[in-house]
Design a protein around this motif. Sequence first.
Motif, PDB file in Angstrom:
ATOM      1  N   SER A 127      54.425  18.231  54.921  1.00 47.04           N
ATOM      2  CA  SER A 127      54.168  17.593  55.083  1.00 47.04           C
ATOM      3  C   SER A 127      53.245  17.576  56.564  1.00 47.04           C
ATOM      4  O   SER A 127      53.144  16.066  57.207  1.00 47.04           O
ATOM      5  N   ASN A 128      52.985  18.639  57.079  1.00 44.88           N
ATOM      6  CA  ASN A 128      52.214  18.541  58.488  1.00 44.88           C
ATOM      7  C   ASN A 128      50.898  17.678  58.451  1.00 44.88           C
ATOM      8  O   ASN A 128      50.127  18.529  57.946  1.00 44.88           O
ATOM      9  N   PRO A 129      50.660  16.616  59.261  1.00 42.16           N
ATOM     10  CA  PRO A 129      49.555  16.497  59.559  1.00 42.16           C
ATOM     11  C   PRO A 129      48.796  17.246  60.199  1.00 42.16           C
ATOM     12  O   PRO A 129      48.165  16.737  60.511  1.00 42.16           O
ATOM     13  N   ILE A 130      48.852  17.626  60.944  1.00 41.75           N
ATOM     14  CA  ILE A 130      48.090  18.886  61.825  1.00 41.75           C
ATOM     15  C   ILE A 130      48.452  20.325  61.766  1.00 41.75           C
ATOM     16  O   ILE A 130      48.143  21.328  62.729  1.00 41.75           O
ATOM     17  N   PRO A 131      47.778  20.338  60.259  1.00 44.25           N
ATOM     18  CA  PRO A 131      47.451  22.327  59.925  1.00 44.25           C
ATOM     19  C   PRO A 131      46.774  22.923  60.484  1.00 44.25           C
ATOM     20  O   PRO A 131      45.759  22.163  61.401  1.00 44.25           O
ATOM     21  N   VAL A 132      46.557  23.929  60.656  1.00 47.82           N
ATOM     22  CA  VAL A 132      46.428  24.883  61.501  1.00 47.82           C
ATOM     23  C   VAL A 132      46.451  24.884  62.878  1.00 47.82           C
ATOM     24  O   VAL A 132      46.685  25.398  63.598  1.00 47.82           O
ATOM     25  N   ILE A 133      45.838  24.073  63.949  1.00 48.53           N
ATOM     26  CA  ILE A 133      46.583  23.362  65.473  1.00 48.53           C
ATOM     27  C   ILE A 133      47.742  23.652  65.330  1.00 48.53           C
ATOM     28  O   ILE A 133      48.801  24.875  65.718  1.00 48.53           O
ATOM     29  N   VAL A 134      49.080  22.945  64.184  1.00 53.63           N
ATOM     30  CA  VAL A 134      50.088  23.249  64.110  1.00 53.63           C
ATOM     31  C   VAL A 134      50.593  23.846  63.117  1.00 53.63           C
ATOM     32  O   VAL A 134      49.984  23.463  62.173  1.00 53.63           O
ATOM     33  N   PRO A 135      50.573  25.363  63.422  1.00 57.34           N
ATOM     34  CA  PRO A 135      50.588  26.465  62.970  1.00 57.34           C
ATOM     35  C   PRO A 135      51.071  26.738  61.166  1.00 57.34           C
ATOM     36  O   PRO A 135      51.802  27.361  61.211  1.00 57.34           O
ATOM     37  N   CYS A 136      51.142  25.426  60.322  1.00 59.09           N
ATOM     38  CA  CYS A 136      52.508  25.876  59.288  1.00 59.09           C
ATOM     39  C   CYS A 136      51.745  27.107  58.486  1.00 59.09           C
ATOM     40  O   CYS A 136      53.080  27.471  58.260  1.00 59.09           O
ATOM     41  N   HIS A 137      51.098  27.303  58.295  1.00 66.23           N
ATOM     42  CA  HIS A 137      50.347  28.547  57.706  1.00 66.23           C
ATOM     43  C   HIS A 137      51.091  29.596  58.117  1.00 66.23           C
ATOM     44  O   HIS A 137      51.699  31.029  57.148  1.00 66.23           O
ATOM     45  N   ARG A 138      51.768  29.527  59.771  1.00 65.63           N
ATOM     46  CA  ARG A 138      52.848  31.067  59.670  1.00 65.63           C
ATOM     47  C   ARG A 138      53.890  30.750  59.621  1.00 65.63           C
ATOM     48  O   ARG A 138      54.939  32.317  59.754  1.00 65.63           O
ATOM     49  N   VAL A 139      54.601  29.890  57.656  1.00 64.54           N
ATOM     50  CA  VAL A 139      56.091  29.883  58.106  1.00 64.54           C
ATOM     51  C   VAL A 139      55.987  30.681  56.415  1.00 64.54           C
ATOM     52  O   VAL A 139      55.450  29.462  56.105  1.00 64.54           O
ATOM     53  N   VAL A 140      57.014  31.237  56.559  1.00 60.55           N
ATOM     54  CA  VAL A 140      56.565  32.496  54.643  1.00 60.55           C
ATOM     55  C   VAL A 140      58.232  31.955  54.276  1.00 60.55           C
ATOM     56  O   VAL A 140      59.186  31.936  54.836  1.00 60.55           O
ATOM     57  N   ALA A 141      58.191  32.592  53.269  1.00 61.91           N
ATOM     58  CA  ALA A 141      59.071  32.343  52.319  1.00 61.91           C
ATOM     59  C   ALA A 141      60.305  33.578  52.838  1.00 61.91           C
ATOM     60  O   ALA A 141      59.288  35.029  53.309  1.00 61.91           O
ATOM     61  N   GLY A 142      61.038  33.951  52.446  1.00 65.65           N
ATOM     62  CA  GLY A 142      62.121  35.506  52.618  1.00 65.65           C
ATOM     63  C   GLY A 142      61.520  36.387  51.590  1.00 65.65           C
ATOM     64  O   GLY A 142      61.215  37.839  52.610  1.00 65.65           O
ATOM     65  N   ASN A 143      61.064  35.943  50.860  1.00 63.77           N
ATOM     66  CA  ASN A 143      60.484  37.323  49.484  1.00 63.77           C
ATOM     67  C   ASN A 143      58.736  37.091  49.222  1.00 63.77           C
ATOM     68  O   ASN A 143      58.391  37.360  48.020  1.00 63.77           O
ATOM     69  N   GLY A 144      58.412  36.113  50.229  1.00 65.79           N
ATOM     70  CA  GLY A 144      56.227  36.403  49.881  1.00 65.79           C
ATOM     71  C   GLY A 144      56.454  35.161  50.989  1.00 65.79           C
ATOM     72  O   GLY A 144      56.343  34.860  51.807  1.00 65.79           O
ATOM     73  N   LEU A 145      54.570  34.953  50.533  1.00 62.96           N
ATOM     74  CA  LEU A 145      53.850  33.712  51.165  1.00 62.96           C
ATOM     75  C   LEU A 145      55.084  32.477  51.397  1.00 62.96           C
ATOM     76  O   LEU A 145      54.425  31.663  52.233  1.00 62.96           O
ATOM     77  N   GLY A 146      55.247  31.925  50.427  1.00 66.00           N
ATOM     78  CA  GLY A 146      55.844  30.717  50.500  1.00 66.00           C
ATOM     79  C   GLY A 146      54.815  29.816  50.224  1.00 66.00           C
ATOM     80  O   GLY A 146      53.781  30.721  49.239  1.00 66.00           O
ATOM     81  N   GLY A 147      54.360  27.903  50.134  1.00 64.30           N
ATOM     82  CA  GLY A 147      54.220  27.701  49.900  1.00 64.30           C
ATOM     83  C   GLY A 147      53.189  26.951  50.760  1.00 64.30           C
ATOM     84  O   GLY A 147      53.309  27.447  51.822  1.00 64.30           O
ATOM     85  N   PHE A 148      51.561  26.309  50.058  1.00 68.11           N
ATOM     86  CA  PHE A 148      51.064  25.680  51.284  1.00 68.11           C
ATOM     87  C   PHE A 148      50.491  24.314  51.124  1.00 68.11           C
ATOM     88  O   PHE A 148      49.530  24.533  49.693  1.00 68.11           O
ATOM     89  N   SER A 149      50.266  22.983  51.881  1.00 69.26           N
ATOM     90  CA  SER A 149      49.730  22.379  51.318  1.00 69.26           C
ATOM     91  C   SER A 149      48.597  21.955  51.490  1.00 69.26           C
ATOM     92  O   SER A 149      48.062  20.705  51.173  1.00 69.26           O
ATOM     93  N   GLY A 150      48.068  22.531  52.391  1.00 66.99           N
ATOM     94  CA  GLY A 150      46.559  22.559  53.131  1.00 66.99           C
ATOM     95  C   GLY A 150      45.931  22.467  52.190  1.00 66.99           C
ATOM     96  O   GLY A 150      45.597  24.117  51.798  1.00 66.99           O
ATOM     97  N   GLY A 151      44.340  22.957  52.119  1.00 63.34           N
ATOM     98  CA  GLY A 151      43.084  22.938  51.462  1.00 63.34           C
ATOM     99  C   GLY A 151      43.333  23.663  49.821  1.00 63.34           C
ATOM    100  O   GLY A 151      43.533  22.632  49.435  1.00 63.34           O
TER     101      GLY A 151
END
Length: 175
Positions: A127-151
């Motif tokens: 639900s991060n309204p400011i992806p990239v600048i507020v870098p939610c892409h840098r949060v990963v699952a313990g066993n892989g990349l996890g999800g991403f709701s951007g783009g």
Amino acid sequence: MTDVAFGSVPTPLGEFLAAVTPDGVVATVFQDGDDVRHRMLSRLGLPEADAPARTAPVREELARYFAGELRAFTVPVDWRLMSPLQRKVLGTLTGTVGYGRVTTYGALAESSGAKVPARAIGSVMGSNPIPVIVPCHRVVAGNGLGGFSGGEGVEDKRWLLTLEGYLQPALDWDL
């Protein structure tokens, strides 16, 4: 009265739009167009301003980031769309996980002091309204990349982490 100005930049992932109030960047999204801007205006409840000078710094920083030239954003962030939990977790993320580094959902829950399970941190990232600048892409699952709701989803997360050097580029990588 507060208003919002829009500015977009072309990126390898498509047009990237930023919404900027006098207080800072309030939202970003991996697309641009009249319908996208209208939805953002409705969500913000603010009138639109024609203020290219206000959006110039964020457009410049985004262009430099997507070109691989910028490692840390300096533009101010307007946190108004975020709940107290989001501000706590995303503020911790922004302040502690730099370019080319990642953390896990569970580690971020612990370091932020949020008394929530890792899956709740995933919801905050989604639900991060400011992806990239507020870098939610840098949060990963313990066993892989996890999800991403951007783009385009996890493939755009993979691209961003490759740009930052966390992941090795594929043979067809082209910045």
